[in-house]
Design a protein around this motif. Structure first.
Motif, PDB file in Angstrom:
ATOM      1  N   PHE A 290       0.814  -1.211   0.000  1.00  9.56           N
ATOM      2  CA  PHE A 290       0.000   0.000   0.000  1.00  9.56           C
ATOM      3  C   PHE A 290       0.851   1.266   0.000  1.00  9.56           C
ATOM      4  CE2 PHE A 290      -4.508  -1.302   1.566  1.00  9.56           C
ATOM      5  CZ  PHE A 290      -4.588  -2.232   0.546  1.00  9.56           C
ATOM      6  N   ALA A 291       2.052   1.197  -0.572  1.00  9.43           N
ATOM      7  CA  ALA A 291       2.819   2.418  -0.798  1.00  9.43           C
ATOM      8  C   ALA A 291       2.180   3.200  -1.935  1.00  9.43           C
ATOM      9  CB  ALA A 291       4.267   2.077  -1.146  1.00  9.43           C
ATOM     10  N   ALA A 292       2.302   4.515  -1.865  1.00 10.95           N
ATOM     11  CA  ALA A 292       1.838   5.384  -2.943  1.00 10.95           C
ATOM     12  C   ALA A 292       2.869   6.501  -3.098  1.00 10.95           C
ATOM     13  CB  ALA A 292       0.459   5.954  -2.633  1.00 10.95           C
ATOM     14  N   TYR A 293       2.807   7.188  -4.230  1.00 13.56           N
ATOM     15  CA  TYR A 293       3.865   8.144  -4.559  1.00 13.56           C
ATOM     16  C   TYR A 293       3.255   9.461  -5.033  1.00 13.56           C
ATOM     17  CZ  TYR A 293       6.235   3.754  -4.182  1.00 13.56           C
ATOM     18  OH  TYR A 293       6.663   2.545  -3.697  1.00 13.56           O
ATOM     19  N   ASP A 294       3.982  10.528  -4.757  1.00  8.96           N
ATOM     20  CA  ASP A 294       3.506  11.874  -5.028  1.00  8.96           C
ATOM     21  C   ASP A 294       4.410  12.529  -6.064  1.00  8.96           C
ATOM     22  OD1 ASP A 294       2.272  14.319  -4.899  1.00  8.96           O
ATOM     23  OD2 ASP A 294       3.067  14.872  -2.944  1.00  8.96           O
ATOM     24  N   ASP A 295       3.784  13.222  -7.003  1.00 11.98           N
ATOM     25  CA  ASP A 295       4.511  13.962  -8.029  1.00 11.98           C
ATOM     26  C   ASP A 295       3.966  15.380  -8.058  1.00 11.98           C
ATOM     27  OD1 ASP A 295       6.237  14.441 -10.202  1.00 11.98           O
ATOM     28  OD2 ASP A 295       4.661  13.985 -11.644  1.00 11.98           O
ATOM     29  N   HIS A 296       4.837  16.383  -8.074  1.00 10.40           N
ATOM     30  CA  HIS A 296       4.439  17.775  -8.204  1.00 10.40           C
ATOM     31  C   HIS A 296       4.951  18.298  -9.538  1.00 10.40           C
ATOM     32  CE1 HIS A 296       4.132  18.344  -3.534  1.00 10.40           C
ATOM     33  NE2 HIS A 296       3.352  17.397  -4.010  1.00 10.40           N
ATOM     34  N   ARG A 297       4.053  18.949 -10.263  1.00  8.38           N
ATOM     35  CA  ARG A 297       4.413  19.353 -11.626  1.00  8.38           C
ATOM     36  C   ARG A 297       4.005  20.802 -11.877  1.00  8.38           C
ATOM     37  NH1 ARG A 297       7.910  19.747 -15.371  1.00  8.38           N
ATOM     38  NH2 ARG A 297       7.260  19.262 -17.501  1.00  8.38           N
ATOM     39  N   TYR A 298       4.922  21.724 -11.622  1.00  2.52           N
ATOM     40  CA  TYR A 298       4.707  23.138 -11.914  1.00  2.52           C
ATOM     41  C   TYR A 298       5.551  23.505 -13.125  1.00  2.52           C
ATOM     42  CZ  TYR A 298       2.472  23.508  -7.316  1.00  2.52           C
ATOM     43  OH  TYR A 298       1.632  23.353  -6.228  1.00  2.52           O
ATOM     44  N   VAL A 299       4.933  23.543 -14.276  1.00  2.00           N
ATOM     45  CA  VAL A 299       5.662  23.788 -15.520  1.00  2.00           C
ATOM     46  C   VAL A 299       6.316  25.165 -15.505  1.00  2.00           C
ATOM     47  CG1 VAL A 299       5.451  23.906 -18.043  1.00  2.00           C
ATOM     48  CG2 VAL A 299       4.107  22.223 -16.753  1.00  2.00           C
ATOM     49  N   LYS A 300       5.711  26.120 -14.795  1.00  2.00           N
ATOM     50  CA  LYS A 300       6.248  27.484 -14.764  1.00  2.00           C
ATOM     51  C   LYS A 300       7.702  27.526 -14.310  1.00  2.00           C
ATOM     52  CE  LYS A 300       5.332  30.533 -11.656  1.00  2.00           C
ATOM     53  NZ  LYS A 300       4.522  31.595 -11.033  1.00  2.00           N
ATOM     54  N   TRP A 301       8.127  26.532 -13.506  1.00  2.00           N
ATOM     55  CA  TRP A 301       9.498  26.521 -12.998  1.00  2.00           C
ATOM     56  C   TRP A 301      10.386  25.510 -13.718  1.00  2.00           C
ATOM     57  CZ3 TRP A 301       6.087  26.726  -8.319  1.00  2.00           C
ATOM     58  CH2 TRP A 301       5.956  28.037  -7.857  1.00  2.00           C
ATOM     59  N   ASP A 302       9.904  24.981 -14.821  1.00  2.00           N
ATOM     60  CA  ASP A 302      10.690  24.017 -15.597  1.00  2.00           C
ATOM     61  C   ASP A 302      11.373  24.751 -16.753  1.00  2.00           C
ATOM     62  OD1 ASP A 302      11.761  21.987 -17.120  1.00  2.00           O
ATOM     63  OD2 ASP A 302       9.976  20.718 -17.063  1.00  2.00           O
ATOM     64  N   SER A 303      12.654  25.025 -16.598  1.00  2.00           N
ATOM     65  CA  SER A 303      13.377  25.800 -17.612  1.00  2.00           C
ATOM     66  C   SER A 303      13.587  25.029 -18.905  1.00  2.00           C
ATOM     67  CB  SER A 303      14.736  26.243 -17.061  1.00  2.00           C
ATOM     68  OG  SER A 303      15.521  25.116 -16.698  1.00  2.00           O
ATOM     69  N   ARG A 321       4.732  11.204 -16.443  1.00  2.00           N
ATOM     70  CA  ARG A 321       4.956  11.270 -15.000  1.00  2.00           C
ATOM     71  C   ARG A 321       5.088   9.875 -14.401  1.00  2.00           C
ATOM     72  NH1 ARG A 321       7.191  15.475 -15.269  1.00  2.00           N
ATOM     73  NH2 ARG A 321       7.332  15.426 -12.982  1.00  2.00           N
ATOM     74  N   GLY A 322       5.308   8.881 -15.245  1.00  2.00           N
ATOM     75  CA  GLY A 322       5.421   7.500 -14.790  1.00  2.00           C
ATOM     76  C   GLY A 322       6.712   7.245 -14.039  1.00  2.00           C
ATOM     77  N   GLY A 323       6.777   6.071 -13.456  1.00  2.00           N
ATOM     78  CA  GLY A 323       7.925   5.679 -12.643  1.00  2.00           C
ATOM     79  C   GLY A 323       7.435   4.851 -11.483  1.00  2.00           C
ATOM     80  N   ASN A 324       7.494   5.439 -10.286  1.00  2.00           N
ATOM     81  CA  ASN A 324       6.922   4.755  -9.127  1.00  2.00           C
ATOM     82  C   ASN A 324       5.412   4.629  -9.284  1.00  2.00           C
ATOM     83  OD1 ASN A 324       9.218   6.839  -7.708  1.00  2.00           O
ATOM     84  ND2 ASN A 324       9.426   4.651  -7.323  1.00  2.00           N
ATOM     85  N   THR A 325       4.871   3.493  -8.872  1.00  2.00           N
ATOM     86  CA  THR A 325       3.440   3.226  -9.053  1.00  2.00           C
ATOM     87  C   THR A 325       2.822   2.756  -7.744  1.00  2.00           C
ATOM     88  OG1 THR A 325       3.827   2.585 -11.351  1.00  2.00           O
ATOM     89  CG2 THR A 325       1.770   1.864 -10.360  1.00  2.00           C
ATOM     90  N   PRO A 326       1.629   3.287  -7.394  1.00  2.00           N
ATOM     91  CA  PRO A 326       0.855   4.311  -8.092  1.00  2.00           C
ATOM     92  C   PRO A 326       1.307   5.722  -7.731  1.00  2.00           C
ATOM     93  CG  PRO A 326      -0.350   3.578  -6.164  1.00  2.00           C
ATOM     94  CD  PRO A 326       0.915   2.756  -6.206  1.00  2.00           C
ATOM     95  N   THR A 327       1.391   6.573  -8.737  1.00  2.00           N
ATOM     96  CA  THR A 327       1.731   7.979  -8.546  1.00  2.00           C
ATOM     97  C   THR A 327       0.493   8.838  -8.766  1.00  2.00           C
ATOM     98  OG1 THR A 327       4.102   7.935  -9.035  1.00  2.00           O
ATOM     99  CG2 THR A 327       2.929   9.922  -9.634  1.00  2.00           C
ATOM    100  N   VAL A 328       0.324   9.821  -7.892  1.00  2.00           N
ATOM    101  CA  VAL A 328      -0.716  10.832  -8.053  1.00  2.00           C
ATOM    102  C   VAL A 328      -0.022  12.191  -8.118  1.00  2.00           C
ATOM    103  CG1 VAL A 328      -2.805  11.850  -7.083  1.00  2.00           C
ATOM    104  CG2 VAL A 328      -2.320   9.424  -6.693  1.00  2.00           C
ATOM    105  N   VAL A 329      -0.377  13.006  -9.093  1.00  2.00           N
ATOM    106  CA  VAL A 329       0.187  14.353  -9.211  1.00  2.00           C
ATOM    107  C   VAL A 329      -0.627  15.250  -8.282  1.00  2.00           C
ATOM    108  CG1 VAL A 329       0.784  16.250 -10.761  1.00  2.00           C
ATOM    109  CG2 VAL A 329       0.853  13.884 -11.590  1.00  2.00           C
ATOM    110  N   THR A 330      -0.101  15.456  -7.074  1.00  2.00           N
ATOM    111  CA  THR A 330      -0.921  16.127  -6.066  1.00  2.00           C
ATOM    112  C   THR A 330      -0.779  17.644  -6.051  1.00  2.00           C
ATOM    113  OG1 THR A 330       0.643  16.102  -4.210  1.00  2.00           O
ATOM    114  CG2 THR A 330      -0.648  14.086  -4.592  1.00  2.00           C
TER     115      THR A 330
END
Length: 410
Positions: A290-303, A321-330
């Protein structure tokens, strides 16, 4: 891909984690069984795809002054950087009164009802460790007191409306990053990465786990994030991966075992995923059930993404945004770099069509994973790019979220 609010299969064995889409009886605070409800606003079943579609309750229990400067000023905190600084400046009793007024008004039941009417099915609630008041160093740490009843009230409302709830340790003992109000303290350096601070974090996790499983108000909390946005520095995160993460798992599971919680009702334990840059969260885990993973995606700061509308759409459509599963972009938003955000090409008042298409592109990308939670539900900025509620009012975010797949954006 299309999703609908339809009946989903019953839970079959412990391999199926309690995520959106799982059949689980939910009883309201009033004792009413919501599982068989047919009203789409109140029924517990979430989209059959199992995708999380939600918002963060930003600045509720961890106040970030930039989100609500007027309220911050009215609390007497206008020259302060964080909750710690504000309480230190105005005094404990005055701060308690002001913050309790804030907790009672920033998110109310009508907000939860509105979220449900917009087709959302999840909320993420950032909290600080100081909500467990007995682990705060009373002689040197200064935080508002009395938040737990308000957290219970919000979770109770959200449960009544059938929301999946993530509780996120947003502010860790000693601060997990420097000079950021989202830790609750504008610390000169990150002080979290030592054993005694880890121990306080673990005590918080044990306590909130017990609260979640013991109170009916928390019955829809399915996920606990054990620390938000740790430092992206390989010289500091080693003990985070080797000590804090595995100990968090063992302490949370031990608390659940002591309560007699069945395996299929255990909490998901969420960590930042490898894309965040704090290492592989699974490196030292011996049990990631029951591990889960978090992804944050703010394009404004992606040079690496060129600052043009076409590139923003193209990048989001192809964003893996794949990789660790399950990932939620929180965490994500519609904000663009500060130096262009109010220029004619990016002004939100005249570019609604672009922002609607970019919203769709991001949703499509993030729903290739476990789903998403927008930052944030509301703000005082007057800028819908940070406010889901305002973006719906502006016609940028549709009330029918399935319709993003009909725009032909990607």
């Amino acid at each position: 891909m299309r999703t609908t609010l339809t009946t989903v299969a019953a839970l079959s064995g412990v391999a199926s984690a309690w995520m959106p889409g799982i059949h689980k009886d939910i009883v309201s605070i009033k004792g009413e069984n919501l599982f068989n409800k047919t009203d789409p606003i109140t029924k517990r079943w979430l989209p059959a795809s199992g995708k999380i579609r939600g918002v963060n309750l930003g600045s509720m229990f961890v106040f970030e002054p930039w989100i609500a400067e007027n309220i911050w000023s009215d609390m007497g905190c206008s020259n302060q950087n964080s909750e710690f600084d504000c309480v230190s400046a105005v005094g404990q009793d005055t701060a308690n009164s002001h913050f309790q007024d804030h907790w009672d008004s920033w998110i109310v039941e009508d907000d939860i009802a509105t979220m449900a009417s917009y087709g959302l099915n999840a909320i993420r609630i950032p909290v600080g460790y100081w909500i467990r008041e007995d682990i705060v160093y009373s002689d040197s740490e200064h935080f508002p007191q009395g938040a737990l009843p308000y957290l219970k009230k919000i979770c109770g409302w959200a449960s009544d409306y059938g929301f999946y709830i993530i509780i996120d340790l947003h502010g860790a003992p000693g601060a997990q990053v420097a000079q950021n109000s989202d830790t609750g303290q504008f610390a000169p350096s990150p002080g979290f990465y030592v054993d005694y601070q880890f121990e306080r974090g673990l005590k918080f996790l044990e306590w909130i786990t017990t609260q979640i499983h013991s109170s009916n108000s928390f019955r829809n909390v399915g996920m606990l994030q054990i620390v938000n946005e740790p430092v992206q520095d390989s010289n500091q995160v080693g003990n985070l991966l080797s000590s804090y993460y595995p100990n968090a798992f063992s302490r949370i599971r031990a608390a659940e075992k002591s309560l007699g919680i069945a395996a299929n009702n255990e909490l998901h334990i969420q960590m930042m995923n490898a894309k965040w840059g704090s290492g592989d969260p699974t490196q030292y885990l011996t049990d990631n059930y029951f591990a889960a993973y978090d992804d944050h995606r703010y394009v404004k700061w992606d040079s690496s993404v060129a600052v043009s509308k076409d590139d923003y759409i193209r990048s989001s459509c192809n964003d893996d945004r794949g990789g660790n599963t399950p990932t939620v972009v929180t965490e994500w938003s519609l904000s663009v770099p500060d130096n262009v955000q109010y220029t004619p090409d990016w002004d939100p008042s005249t570019n609604q069509d672009f922002y609607a298409r970019w919203f769709a592109a991001q949703v499509i990308a993030y729903e290739k994973q476990g789903g998403w939670l927008f930052w944030s539900w509301k703000s005082e900025l007057g800028d819908y790019r940070w406010s889901y509620k305002d973006a719906v009012a502006a016609g940028v975010i549709p009330k029918n979220l399935d319709s993003v797949y009909d725009l032909g954006v990607c």
